[in-house]
Every structure is written in structure tokens, then in C-alpha cells.
Design a protein around this motif. Sequence first.
Motif, PDB file in Angstrom:
ATOM      1  N   SER A  24       0.801  -1.227   0.000  1.00 25.08           N
ATOM      2  CA  SER A  24       0.000   0.000   0.000  1.00 25.08           C
ATOM      3  C   SER A  24       0.832   1.275   0.000  1.00 25.08           C
ATOM      4  O   SER A  24       0.313   2.349  -0.287  1.00 25.08           O
ATOM      5  CB  SER A  24      -0.922   0.012   1.219  1.00 25.08           C
ATOM      6  OG  SER A  24      -0.171  -0.005   2.433  1.00 25.08           O
ATOM      7  N   TRP A  25       2.128   1.183   0.297  1.00 27.36           N
ATOM      8  CA  TRP A  25       2.906   2.409   0.481  1.00 27.36           C
ATOM      9  C   TRP A  25       4.287   2.401  -0.175  1.00 27.36           C
ATOM     10  O   TRP A  25       4.876   3.472  -0.378  1.00 27.36           O
ATOM     11  CB  TRP A  25       3.086   2.685   1.980  1.00 27.36           C
ATOM     12  CG  TRP A  25       3.704   1.541   2.736  1.00 27.36           C
ATOM     13  CD1 TRP A  25       3.051   0.517   3.358  1.00 27.36           C
ATOM     14  CD2 TRP A  25       5.102   1.275   2.921  1.00 27.36           C
ATOM     15  NE1 TRP A  25       3.944  -0.366   3.928  1.00 27.36           N
ATOM     16  CE2 TRP A  25       5.208   0.086   3.689  1.00 27.36           C
ATOM     17  CE3 TRP A  25       6.265   1.939   2.549  1.00 27.36           C
ATOM     18  CZ2 TRP A  25       6.443  -0.468   4.051  1.00 27.36           C
ATOM     19  CZ3 TRP A  25       7.500   1.402   2.909  1.00 27.36           C
ATOM     20  CH2 TRP A  25       7.565   0.213   3.655  1.00 27.36           C
ATOM     21  N   PHE A  26       4.832   1.234  -0.536  1.00 23.56           N
ATOM     22  CA  PHE A  26       6.219   1.205  -0.994  1.00 23.56           C
ATOM     23  C   PHE A  26       6.383   1.930  -2.330  1.00 23.56           C
ATOM     24  O   PHE A  26       7.381   2.635  -2.542  1.00 23.56           O
ATOM     25  CB  PHE A  26       6.715  -0.231  -1.102  1.00 23.56           C
ATOM     26  CG  PHE A  26       8.213  -0.332  -1.201  1.00 23.56           C
ATOM     27  CD1 PHE A  26       9.002  -0.228  -0.069  1.00 23.56           C
ATOM     28  CD2 PHE A  26       8.837  -0.509  -2.429  1.00 23.56           C
ATOM     29  CE1 PHE A  26      10.383  -0.306  -0.154  1.00 23.56           C
ATOM     30  CE2 PHE A  26      10.211  -0.589  -2.525  1.00 23.56           C
ATOM     31  CZ  PHE A  26      10.987  -0.482  -1.385  1.00 23.56           C
ATOM     32  N   GLY A  27       5.436   1.780  -3.209  1.00 25.51           N
ATOM     33  CA  GLY A  27       5.508   2.492  -4.486  1.00 25.51           C
ATOM     34  C   GLY A  27       5.526   3.994  -4.285  1.00 25.51           C
ATOM     35  O   GLY A  27       6.259   4.725  -4.970  1.00 25.51           O
ATOM     36  N   ALA A  28       4.722   4.480  -3.340  1.00 20.72           N
ATOM     37  CA  ALA A  28       4.705   5.916  -3.048  1.00 20.72           C
ATOM     38  C   ALA A  28       6.031   6.369  -2.449  1.00 20.72           C
ATOM     39  O   ALA A  28       6.506   7.478  -2.720  1.00 20.72           O
ATOM     40  CB  ALA A  28       3.550   6.236  -2.100  1.00 20.72           C
ATOM     41  N   LEU A  29       6.654   5.513  -1.638  1.00 21.62           N
ATOM     42  CA  LEU A  29       7.970   5.851  -1.086  1.00 21.62           C
ATOM     43  C   LEU A  29       8.985   6.030  -2.205  1.00 21.62           C
ATOM     44  O   LEU A  29       9.746   7.014  -2.225  1.00 21.62           O
ATOM     45  CB  LEU A  29       8.426   4.756  -0.127  1.00 21.62           C
ATOM     46  CG  LEU A  29       9.887   4.833   0.346  1.00 21.62           C
ATOM     47  CD1 LEU A  29      10.129   6.100   1.151  1.00 21.62           C
ATOM     48  CD2 LEU A  29      10.270   3.595   1.161  1.00 21.62           C
ATOM     49  N   VAL A  30       8.992   5.102  -3.141  1.00 14.26           N
ATOM     50  CA  VAL A  30       9.934   5.189  -4.265  1.00 14.26           C
ATOM     51  C   VAL A  30       9.686   6.467  -5.067  1.00 14.26           C
ATOM     52  O   VAL A  30      10.630   7.168  -5.465  1.00 14.26           O
ATOM     53  CB  VAL A  30       9.804   3.940  -5.155  1.00 14.26           C
ATOM     54  CG1 VAL A  30      10.600   4.109  -6.450  1.00 14.26           C
ATOM     55  CG2 VAL A  30      10.267   2.698  -4.399  1.00 14.26           C
ATOM     56  N   GLU A  31       8.424   6.789  -5.288  1.00 17.58           N
ATOM     57  CA  GLU A  31       8.089   8.007  -6.037  1.00 17.58           C
ATOM     58  C   GLU A  31       8.622   9.242  -5.322  1.00 17.58           C
ATOM     59  O   GLU A  31       9.191  10.145  -5.954  1.00 17.58           O
ATOM     60  CB  GLU A  31       6.572   8.111  -6.200  1.00 17.58           C
ATOM     61  CG  GLU A  31       6.126   9.332  -6.989  1.00 17.58           C
ATOM     62  CD  GLU A  31       4.627   9.376  -7.178  1.00 17.58           C
ATOM     63  OE1 GLU A  31       4.133  10.370  -7.743  1.00 17.58           O
ATOM     64  OE2 GLU A  31       3.946   8.416  -6.760  1.00 17.58           O
ATOM     65  N   ARG A  32       8.467   9.288  -3.997  1.00 13.17           N
ATOM     66  CA  ARG A  32       8.952  10.457  -3.242  1.00 13.17           C
ATOM     67  C   ARG A  32      10.477  10.535  -3.289  1.00 13.17           C
ATOM     68  O   ARG A  32      11.043  11.639  -3.344  1.00 13.17           O
ATOM     69  CB  ARG A  32       8.496  10.382  -1.783  1.00 13.17           C
ATOM     70  CG  ARG A  32       6.996  10.297  -1.569  1.00 13.17           C
ATOM     71  CD  ARG A  32       6.234  11.456  -2.215  1.00 13.17           C
ATOM     72  NE  ARG A  32       4.817  11.367  -1.921  1.00 13.17           N
ATOM     73  CZ  ARG A  32       3.925  10.676  -2.629  1.00 13.17           C
ATOM     74  NH1 ARG A  32       4.337   9.979  -3.688  1.00 13.17           N
ATOM     75  NH2 ARG A  32       2.658  10.666  -2.301  1.00 13.17           N
ATOM     76  N   LEU A  33      11.152   9.391  -3.283  1.00 19.56           N
ATOM     77  CA  LEU A  33      12.608   9.410  -3.380  1.00 19.56           C
ATOM     78  C   LEU A  33      13.060   9.902  -4.753  1.00 19.56           C
ATOM     79  O   LEU A  33      14.056  10.630  -4.868  1.00 19.56           O
ATOM     80  CB  LEU A  33      13.178   8.013  -3.103  1.00 19.56           C
ATOM     81  CG  LEU A  33      12.972   7.465  -1.691  1.00 19.56           C
ATOM     82  CD1 LEU A  33      13.565   6.070  -1.575  1.00 19.56           C
ATOM     83  CD2 LEU A  33      13.570   8.391  -0.644  1.00 19.56           C
ATOM     84  N   LEU A  34      12.333   9.507  -5.786  1.00 20.04           N
ATOM     85  CA  LEU A  34      12.669   9.969  -7.134  1.00 20.04           C
ATOM     86  C   LEU A  34      12.433  11.466  -7.292  1.00 20.04           C
ATOM     87  O   LEU A  34      13.032  12.107  -8.157  1.00 20.04           O
ATOM     88  CB  LEU A  34      11.846   9.196  -8.161  1.00 20.04           C
ATOM     89  CG  LEU A  34      12.257   7.737  -8.377  1.00 20.04           C
ATOM     90  CD1 LEU A  34      11.179   6.970  -9.116  1.00 20.04           C
ATOM     91  CD2 LEU A  34      13.592   7.675  -9.134  1.00 20.04           C
ATOM     92  N   GLU A  35      11.586  12.022  -6.462  1.00 18.14           N
ATOM     93  CA  GLU A  35      11.309  13.462  -6.484  1.00 18.14           C
ATOM     94  C   GLU A  35      12.197  14.232  -5.508  1.00 18.14           C
ATOM     95  O   GLU A  35      12.153  15.463  -5.473  1.00 18.14           O
ATOM     96  CB  GLU A  35       9.849  13.724  -6.114  1.00 18.14           C
ATOM     97  CG  GLU A  35       8.845  13.168  -7.104  1.00 18.14           C
ATOM     98  CD  GLU A  35       7.407  13.276  -6.581  1.00 18.14           C
ATOM     99  OE1 GLU A  35       6.491  13.211  -7.407  1.00 18.14           O
ATOM    100  OE2 GLU A  35       7.231  13.419  -5.348  1.00 18.14           O
ATOM    101  N   ASN A  36      12.986  13.519  -4.719  1.00 16.44           N
ATOM    102  CA  ASN A  36      13.752  14.156  -3.641  1.00 16.44           C
ATOM    103  C   ASN A  36      12.837  14.956  -2.720  1.00 16.44           C
ATOM    104  O   ASN A  36      13.140  16.091  -2.320  1.00 16.44           O
ATOM    105  CB  ASN A  36      14.862  15.054  -4.202  1.00 16.44           C
ATOM    106  CG  ASN A  36      16.225  14.392  -4.140  1.00 16.44           C
ATOM    107  OD1 ASN A  36      16.368  13.260  -3.677  1.00 16.44           O
ATOM    108  ND2 ASN A  36      17.242  15.092  -4.618  1.00 16.44           N
ATOM    109  N   ASP A  37      11.710  14.348  -2.379  1.00 15.17           N
ATOM    110  CA  ASP A  37      10.734  15.006  -1.523  1.00 15.17           C
ATOM    111  C   ASP A  37      11.346  15.291  -0.149  1.00 15.17           C
ATOM    112  O   ASP A  37      11.826  14.383   0.539  1.00 15.17           O
ATOM    113  CB  ASP A  37       9.492  14.121  -1.366  1.00 15.17           C
ATOM    114  CG  ASP A  37       8.468  14.702  -0.436  1.00 15.17           C
ATOM    115  OD1 ASP A  37       7.860  15.732  -0.783  1.00 15.17           O
ATOM    116  OD2 ASP A  37       8.279  14.133   0.665  1.00 15.17           O
TER     117      ASP A  37
END
Length: 473
Positions: free
Chosen positions: A396-409
Amino acid sequence: MEWFTAPEYWMSRLVLQKALAVIYLVAFLGAALQFRALTGERGMLPVPRFVARVPFRQAPSVFHLHYSDRFFAAWAWTGCAVSVALIAGLDGQLPLWGGMLLWLVPWVLYLSIVNVGQTWYSFGWESLLLETGFLAVFLGNDEVAPPVVVLFLLRWILFRVEFGAGLIKMRGDECWRKLTCLYHHHETQPMPGPLSWFFHHLPKPLHRVEVAANHFTQLVVPVLLFTPQPVATAAAALMILTQLWLILSGNFSWLNWITIVLALSALELPGTAPDVPAAPLWYKVVVFAVAALLVTLSYHPVRNMISRRQVMNRSFDPLHLVNTYGAFGSVSRVRYEVVVEGTADAGPHEDSDWREYEFKGKPGDPRHWPRQFAPYHLRLDWMMWFAALSPAYAGSWFGALVERLLENDRDTLRLLRRSPFPLDAPPRYVRARLFRYRYTTWQELRETGACWERTYVREFLPPTRLDSVAHKS
């Protein structure tokens, strides 16, 4: 002496309330500092999305009425301020009813957070804090001696925490019955502490003694909480010593600390109680009404506790008034960790410049010695441990974590110990790999300076670009 109250527990109540307020402060502080990346409007599991599909009656929370990141921050920081006021003793300066209302405030505030926290707040100690915090409302202040009924209800919580944990161990993994679980537990526990490596390397006969002592403390000693003094005090003191041992051996958020707080309800601490008037009638009526409600609601956790299909850490009502607890019904023999890496190279090849993200609490770099974080709760680090057990925990959350890392959130990077990429140059690809970790031996530690040795197992997530993650979401 009035039958309704127990003046001899005056000092115990005072210490219990101060300690509970400190735990409230830690909980609210963690919520304020971590929520944006976890449950914020752009978080991995946003609150607005949750309240849109879950009705208020299933998860009562103020955030059903309104949500914004600014409002959540104000809510959490208000909880911190109220906790500080309770630590400072403001409740004792108010009338009895005012002190009760002040203790009700952090319970309401934290209930609203837990009920929309989703996976990040699915731990048993969240419900334990709420159940204990609700009872604390009725402990009284300087205008009345501690009510006996509330003290016994606090012991009832402690009994269920310990006895339930003991039963689920005996019904679960056979290593608990064979007294061998600690051969593995210190190495495979969710978040090792600075002394866990040394605990793991204790002689195996001592590990067996530890397990046997744990069974005695969880299956025999809890019954003694309801016996006359000084036996109840001795039982509570033994539980406190056991919890302090656990605190030294690992990072378990505030689970051990709040268990100690509950044990104070059975501990007679030295101190002279001031002369106070008899408890008012309205207070007695309220206390007995609450006690009757909680005893009635206890049917479900008791039924679960005696069931052969006993479950751990479940709430039976949306207000978390009475819950069931337990921990480590099974113990992993092997430790796995998900290692997250990124690269700025144009192509995600095996020989690309892959750089590892470092987390604050979970093992990563084999040379990085674990730190003490408890009672503070590193929620992302804990869920990464579950993700290593099974990808289903991360769905439920790992894909969103990867997306935030790719954005340097920025908010997500604040949850990490270190990002290998500057803020103005995010990675082009992020991947995750599964490694097997084991503690080094004494000789390996001397030769390499590393407390862990790790071996690659398999790919957890293939190299992923921002556009592919966005497409999947």
C-alpha cells in the motif's frame, strides 16, 4: 479511611501520571515530525483519501470534518503542549472536574490521529496508549485520593498485556516452548538497539534462562497483581525489571515504557498523602459507570485470550477502550532487510553508480552500529522490517515511497538518516534489493569493525523511473 480511595497510592499515581504524560509527548512529537511524508496531503497514505472511503463511525476522528497539513500539524503540536502542561502539573491546579477534562484532551487528540493513521499506526502500543490514557482521565488529581477501582482497572490492562503475550508465545512458535527463541530474537527483532549485538552473543544457556524467566513473568506473575500488599508490589517490581531488561535489548517504541507505567498502579511508593476530603458523589458515580462499561467490553479480549485462535494487537471498538495485545508469537530465524538504492546514471545497469539510502534505525550499512531511539517511534523504519518479511506488507505504500525518493521530496528525506543525492539533483532510477543480514562474530567485529554481515538474496523492486511509478499509481 474512605473505602472508595487508596491514599497509600498517592505517590504512585503522581509518578504514573507524569510518566504517562511524557509518553503522550513522545507520541505527539512523533506525529508532528513524521506525518507529512506518511499521511499528509502528499504522503504515502494520505488522510484525505482514507476519510473519503472510511466512514466516521468506523474510525472516529476530527479529520473526517476537515483535513489540511496545517490543521494536522496544529492538532499534533497542541497535543505536545497539553502533554507538557500535564508534566508540569497543571491538572493538579484545577478543580477535580477540570483536571479530568484536561486529561481527556490528549486522549481525544491522539484518538483522532490513530484512527486515520492506517498502516503507520497499526501497532499495539497505539491502542495501549489510548486505553491507558482513557483510564487516566478518572485517576483524579490533588483534590482526591486515587480511586481503587481505577487502579485495579489499570492492573487489568497490565494483566492482559503480559498474560496475553505469554499465552500467544506458548501457543505459537515451538522455540518458546523449547526455550530457544532468544538464539535468534536479538538478531531478527524489528529494530535492534546499541546493546542487541552483545545480547545476541550471550551464552545459549543464559538465553534459555531468559526465556524461562519471561514465561514466569508473563504467565504467573500477572495473577499476583490482584493479591494484597506487599505481594502486588513485588509482582509489579519484577515486571518493571523485566521491561528494563527488554529496553536494554532493543528498540520497541514506548511498549516497554507504558508497561512500566501500568505496573506503577500496583506499586506502593513511599510518600505521605496529604489530607484531602472524601471523593464527591458525582465522581464516584462516573468512576463506577466507566468501570462497568470497561468490564462489559472486556468480554471480547478475554474470549480472544482463552481462544486457541488467539490474535495479537486488535481493537474491538473504534474508541480503543479495551483491546487485546501480544508480541512475537513467532520468531524469525533469519533476518532480511530491504536495501533501497538510487542512481543518477542515464541507464539502470548493474555497473551503474548505485548509491544506498540510509535509514535512521533499521540496519543498512554493516558498519553502522544501531542507535537507541525508543520510546520514539520510527514508523517508516518499522514498516521496512515488515516489508522484508513479505512484500504484501509494503503493497500500500512502498511504491509511493519510491516516487517520493525519485522526487527528492524533502518531507520523506527527513525520515531518513542520509540521502546520497543533493536536493537539486534527484536520482533517475531507484531500486530495492533484499539482503540477508547476520550479526558478525567477535573475531569479525575486531577485524572489520562491522556489526553486520550481509548477503544479496534477490531483487525486491527493479530499477524504476518516476514516470513508470506515476503510471502505476
